[in-house]
Design a protein around this motif. Structure first.
Motif, mmCIF file in Angstrom:
data_model
loop_
_atom_site.group_PDB
_atom_site.id
_atom_site.type_symbol
_atom_site.label_atom_id
_atom_site.label_comp_id
_atom_site.label_asym_id
_atom_site.label_seq_id
_atom_site.Cartn_x
_atom_site.Cartn_y
_atom_site.Cartn_z
ATOM 1 N N GLU A 183 31.807 42.464 41.904
ATOM 2 C CA GLU A 183 33.000 42.362 42.722
ATOM 3 C C GLU A 183 34.210 42.367 41.802
ATOM 4 O O GLU A 183 34.183 41.854 40.700
ATOM 5 N N THR A 184 35.273 42.912 42.274
ATOM 6 C CA THR A 184 36.496 42.925 41.495
ATOM 7 C C THR A 184 37.664 42.522 42.365
ATOM 8 O O THR A 184 37.705 42.816 43.549
ATOM 9 N N SER A 185 38.600 41.794 41.755
ATOM 10 C CA SER A 185 39.813 41.402 42.467
ATOM 11 C C SER A 185 41.022 42.161 41.933
ATOM 12 O O SER A 185 42.150 41.798 42.197
ATOM 13 N N VAL A 186 40.748 43.208 41.158
ATOM 14 C CA VAL A 186 41.833 44.015 40.622
ATOM 15 C C VAL A 186 42.378 44.910 41.726
ATOM 16 O O VAL A 186 41.629 45.591 42.411
ATOM 17 N N ILE A 187 43.692 44.896 41.917
ATOM 18 C CA ILE A 187 44.304 45.734 42.934
ATOM 19 C C ILE A 187 45.431 46.545 42.308
ATOM 20 O O ILE A 187 45.940 46.218 41.237
ATOM 21 N N SER A 188 45.835 47.585 42.993
ATOM 22 C CA SER A 188 46.946 48.418 42.556
ATOM 23 C C SER A 188 48.253 47.843 43.082
ATOM 24 O O SER A 188 48.281 47.167 44.118
ATOM 25 N N ASP A 204 47.836 38.304 47.451
ATOM 26 C CA ASP A 204 47.008 39.428 47.895
ATOM 27 C C ASP A 204 45.814 38.954 48.705
ATOM 28 O O ASP A 204 45.655 37.755 48.984
ATOM 29 N N GLN A 205 44.958 39.898 49.089
ATOM 30 C CA GLN A 205 43.815 39.582 49.942
ATOM 31 C C GLN A 205 42.784 38.713 49.253
ATOM 32 O O GLN A 205 41.897 38.148 49.906
ATOM 33 N N HIS A 206 42.877 38.589 47.914
ATOM 34 C CA HIS A 206 41.945 37.751 47.166
ATOM 35 C C HIS A 206 42.510 36.360 46.911
ATOM 36 O O HIS A 206 41.889 35.553 46.229
ATOM 37 N N GLY A 207 43.709 36.099 47.428
ATOM 38 C CA GLY A 207 44.331 34.796 47.228
ATOM 39 C C GLY A 207 45.060 34.663 45.913
ATOM 40 O O GLY A 207 45.495 33.568 45.550
ATOM 41 N N GLN A 208 45.217 35.768 45.184
ATOM 42 C CA GLN A 208 45.910 35.727 43.902
ATOM 43 C C GLN A 208 47.394 35.994 44.095
ATOM 44 O O GLN A 208 47.786 36.838 44.905
#
Length: 205
Positions: free
Chosen positions: A124-129, A157-161
Motif C-alpha cells: 500500500e502506498t500513501s503517496v499522492i500527486s 488527504d484521503q490518507h489523513g496526511q
C-alpha cells in the motif's frame, strides 16, 4: 564441516549466503530505524506470465524476492554438491554446480516467492500527486489570501496526511481570511487557487 564452504567448489554458495545475510541485516536495521523504504516494487513492461513464473507477479518487494532466491540457490547448490560427493566421491566443478543450482533454485524460488506473497500484507502506498489536491478543501493557516498575495493553507488527504500549500483566491475580488476554508480548483506550478466556502456557488457542494 564448515571448512568445505571455503573450497572453490562451494564458493558461489558461500558468497550467496553471505549476501543473503547482509540483505537481511540491512532490512532489520531499516525496520529498527523506523521502516526505511528499502524495498522496491517491480514495475516492468514484461509479460505478466513471466513475472508470475519468477514469483514477481504479486507485488512482492524485490529485496524479499532476491533474499529468497539467494537462499534457494544456496540450498540447492549445497544439495547438488553433497549429492555429487556421495555418488562420485567429490563435488562438481563450481561452474557446473552453479548452473544447476541456478536453474533448480529459480524453480524452487517461484514456489517460495508465491508463498511469501500470499502471507505478506499487500503493498500500500500513501503517496499522492499534487494534482490530487484539486477539488479538496483547505484551511488558511496564516495571513489572508488575496489575488497576488498567497497565504499558507493546510489540506488533509484521503490518507489523513496533512499537506501545506500556498493558496490564492481564484477570483480577483475574493479574500480568504485565516481560519476560513476554501475549495482548491486549480494549480499553477506550486501555487494553488481556491474558491472560498463563503462563495454562494459552493453552498450546496
Amino acid at each position: 564441516m564448515f571448512a568445505i564452504f571455503l573450497t572453490p567448489a562451494y564458493a558461489p554458495f558461500a558468497i550467496a549466503f553471505v549476501i543473503m545475510v547482509g540483505i537481511g541485516l540491512i532490512e532489520a536495521i531499516g525496520l529498527g530505524l523506523g521502516h526505511l523504504d528499502l524495498d522496491a516494487d517491480v514495475y516492468a513492461e514484461t509479460d505478466s506470465g513471466v513475472l508470475d513464473w519468477l514469483g514477481l507477479g504479486h507485488e512482492l518487494p524485490i529485496l524479499i524476492w532476491l533474499t529468497s532466491l539467494l537462499g534457494c540457490f544456496t540450498l540447492t547448490g549445497i544439495a547438488i554438491q553433497q549429492g555429487a560427493t556421495a555418488l562420485t566421491g567429490g563435488p562438481l566443478h563450481w561452474g557446473l554446480a552453479s548452473g544447476g543450482a541456478l536453474a533448480a533454485g529459480s524453480l524452487l524460488n517461484t514456489l517460495a516467492a508465491n508463498g511469501l506473497a500470499r502471507i505478506m500484507p499487500g503493498f500500500e502506498t500513501s503517496v499522492i500527486s499534487t494534482d490530487d489536491f484539486l477539488r479538496r478543501r483547505g484551511t488558511i493557516l496564516e495571513g489572508t489570501a488575496r489575488r497576488g498575495s498567497p497565504a499558507r493553507a493546510k489540506i488533509v488527504d484521503q490518507h489523513g496526511q496533512a499537506h501545506f500549500i500556498m493558496v490564492e483566491p481564484h477570483d480577483d475580488a475574493d479574500v480568504i481570511a485565516t481560519g476560513e476554508t476554501a475549495l482548491i480548483v486549480r494549480r499553477d506550478g506550486k501555487l494553488f487557487y481556491a474558491l472560498p466556502d463563503a462563495n454562494a456557488l459552493l453552498q450546496s457542494i
